[in-house]
Scaffold this motif. Structure first.
Motif, mmCIF file in Angstrom:
data_model
loop_
_atom_site.group_PDB
_atom_site.id
_atom_site.type_symbol
_atom_site.label_atom_id
_atom_site.label_comp_id
_atom_site.label_asym_id
_atom_site.label_seq_id
_atom_site.Cartn_x
_atom_site.Cartn_y
_atom_site.Cartn_z
ATOM 1 N N UNK A 181 4.371 19.787 0.667
ATOM 2 C CA UNK A 181 5.488 19.030 1.051
ATOM 3 C C UNK A 181 5.911 19.895 2.406
ATOM 4 N N UNK A 182 5.661 21.212 2.210
ATOM 5 C CA UNK A 182 6.208 22.012 3.466
ATOM 6 C C UNK A 182 5.583 21.702 4.662
ATOM 7 N N UNK A 183 4.157 21.461 4.679
ATOM 8 C CA UNK A 183 3.373 20.835 5.663
ATOM 9 C C UNK A 183 3.377 19.559 6.126
ATOM 10 N N UNK A 184 3.791 18.672 5.171
ATOM 11 C CA UNK A 184 3.980 17.307 5.495
ATOM 12 C C UNK A 184 5.354 17.274 6.237
ATOM 13 N N UNK A 185 6.335 18.111 5.651
ATOM 14 C CA UNK A 185 7.555 17.842 6.627
ATOM 15 C C UNK A 185 7.553 18.074 8.186
ATOM 16 N N UNK A 205 2.734 8.770 6.831
ATOM 17 C CA UNK A 205 2.957 8.444 5.427
ATOM 18 C C UNK A 205 1.863 8.497 4.401
ATOM 19 N N UNK A 206 0.652 8.361 5.010
ATOM 20 C CA UNK A 206 -0.458 8.595 4.317
ATOM 21 C C UNK A 206 -0.670 9.994 3.387
ATOM 22 N N UNK A 239 0.901 -1.298 -0.005
ATOM 23 C CA UNK A 239 0.053 -0.071 -0.149
ATOM 24 C C UNK A 239 0.900 1.106 0.077
ATOM 25 N N UNK A 240 2.020 1.214 0.371
ATOM 26 C CA UNK A 240 2.887 2.252 0.417
ATOM 27 C C UNK A 240 3.148 2.985 1.718
ATOM 28 N N UNK A 241 1.960 2.597 2.610
ATOM 29 C CA UNK A 241 2.291 3.041 4.089
ATOM 30 C C UNK A 241 1.788 1.956 4.903
ATOM 31 N N UNK A 242 2.030 2.272 6.136
ATOM 32 C CA UNK A 242 1.430 0.954 7.354
ATOM 33 C C UNK A 242 2.693 0.856 8.301
ATOM 34 N N UNK A 243 3.915 0.912 7.990
ATOM 35 C CA UNK A 243 5.001 0.626 8.972
ATOM 36 C C UNK A 243 4.903 1.560 10.086
ATOM 37 N N UNK A 244 4.837 2.732 9.885
ATOM 38 C CA UNK A 244 4.826 3.820 10.839
ATOM 39 C C UNK A 244 3.523 3.814 11.522
ATOM 40 N N UNK A 260 -2.184 9.102 14.152
ATOM 41 C CA UNK A 260 -2.707 7.664 13.716
ATOM 42 C C UNK A 260 -4.325 7.758 13.331
ATOM 43 N N UNK A 261 -4.960 8.404 14.567
ATOM 44 C CA UNK A 261 -6.451 8.206 14.390
ATOM 45 C C UNK A 261 -6.760 9.372 12.997
ATOM 46 N N UNK A 262 -6.259 10.360 13.053
ATOM 47 C CA UNK A 262 -6.546 11.516 12.122
ATOM 48 C C UNK A 262 -6.300 10.794 10.782
ATOM 49 N N UNK A 263 -5.015 9.903 10.495
ATOM 50 C CA UNK A 263 -4.696 9.449 9.063
ATOM 51 C C UNK A 263 -5.845 8.627 8.409
ATOM 52 N N UNK A 264 -6.524 8.038 9.090
ATOM 53 C CA UNK A 264 -7.706 7.112 8.458
ATOM 54 C C UNK A 264 -8.668 7.977 7.815
ATOM 55 N N UNK A 265 -9.393 8.964 8.573
ATOM 56 C CA UNK A 265 -10.467 9.575 7.776
ATOM 57 C C UNK A 265 -9.479 10.694 6.891
ATOM 58 N N UNK A 266 -8.268 11.157 6.819
ATOM 59 C CA UNK A 266 -7.712 12.062 5.919
ATOM 60 C C UNK A 266 -7.480 11.157 4.704
ATOM 61 N N UNK A 267 -7.058 10.160 4.553
ATOM 62 C CA UNK A 267 -6.860 9.292 3.540
ATOM 63 C C UNK A 267 -8.030 8.989 2.751
ATOM 64 N N UNK A 268 -9.154 8.878 3.432
ATOM 65 C CA UNK A 268 -10.405 8.356 2.785
ATOM 66 C C UNK A 268 -10.842 9.700 2.048
#
Length: 256
Positions: A141-145, A155-156, A32-37, A115-123
């Motif tokens: 990318x600035x915010x992602x950093x 990673x999502x 999937x490209x994400x999951x480890x973290x 972790x909790x926010x990553x799920x609805x954000x991805x969807x």
């Protein structure tokens, strides 16, 4: 400081659990490209606390992403990787430094919330099918950093940025791995200067990284055979549950 001393007070069964999760997370990440973290904190936090988790994952991710980058090298989009790294470098360092200033409860809150926010954000991002050009990729990318520097499971966001920029399939995974190698070096440098790289951090990072290397190549073999929606649903449940547990534990520490 010896690396073996980092496993003090950790049983063989606990090490086996970490190793199995590392292999599983690496396969999921390769698919999937994400999951480890997102998955590793679920077993690491109960064993070592929240504070060492991001440094552990940052170091182990160097091995994980290196193997993933090699497995998918011909698919990587080097131009977009350079755009993201150039724009995220400074904010990644700032995010990592901010993380080193957190207490154990504060670190647990940050990781659990992300972790909790990553799920609805991805969807949401997938549903809206947002499209961006190089300027939008640079701005995002600035915010992602900031997030990748100071949290685990972000990673999502990078995957969403790359897909919005027009990358698909293996190109997303390969480019993500190249970018993660660069941000990982920045994070490790900051953690090292701040004294956050202890024997325990190195021991767990090397264990996770070494076990995870075969996972990238197993994932490559499975990538066209396994339905993504199945492991994505399982991952979502695990991530949300883990986030709730961490936030609950942090709240108890703060209240107590």
């Amino acid at each position: 400081m010896t690396i073996v001393s980092g496993f003090a007070d950790i049983s063989i069964l606990q090490l086996l659990l970490v190793a199995l999760m590392a292999l599983f997370a690496s396969i999921i990440g390769g698919l999937a490209g994400y999951g480890t973290g997102a998955l590793m904190p679920l077993v690491l936090v109960p064993l070592v606390g929240a504070e060492p988790v991001v440094p552990i994952i940052a170091i182990s991710a160097m091995l994980t992403n290196a193997s993933r980058a090699v497995a998918y090298l011909r698919y990587a989009d080097r131009r977009r990787a350079l755009i993201v790294l150039a724009c995220a470098a400074l904010t990644t360092a700032l995010g990592a430094y901010g993380y080193t200033r957190l207490t154990n409860a504060g670190a647990a809150l940050v990781i659990g919330t992300m972790l909790m926010l990553s799920v609805p954000l991805r969807r949401v991002l997938r549903r809206r099918e947002v499209k961006i050009g190089d300027t939008g990729l640079a701005a995002g990318s600035v915010g992602y950093g900031v997030l990748v520097g100071g949290t685990s499971g972000s990673g999502v966001i990078l995957l969403s940025l790359l897909m919005a920029a027009g990358l698909e399939g293996a190109a997303v995974i390969a480019t993500d791995a190249m970018i993660s190698l660069g941000t990982g070096l920045i994070k490790i440098s900051v953690f090292g200067l701040a004294g956050a790289v202890t024997a325990q951090v190195l021991a767990f990072a090397l264990l996770i990284g070494a076990i995870a290397i075969p996972g990238a190549f197993l994932a490559k073999a499975f990538v066209e055979r396994m339905p993504l929606h199945i492991h994505t649903a399982i991952l979502d449940v695990a991530v949300i549950t883990g986030g709730l547990v961490m936030i609950s534990a942090a709240a108890k520490q703060l209240i107590g």
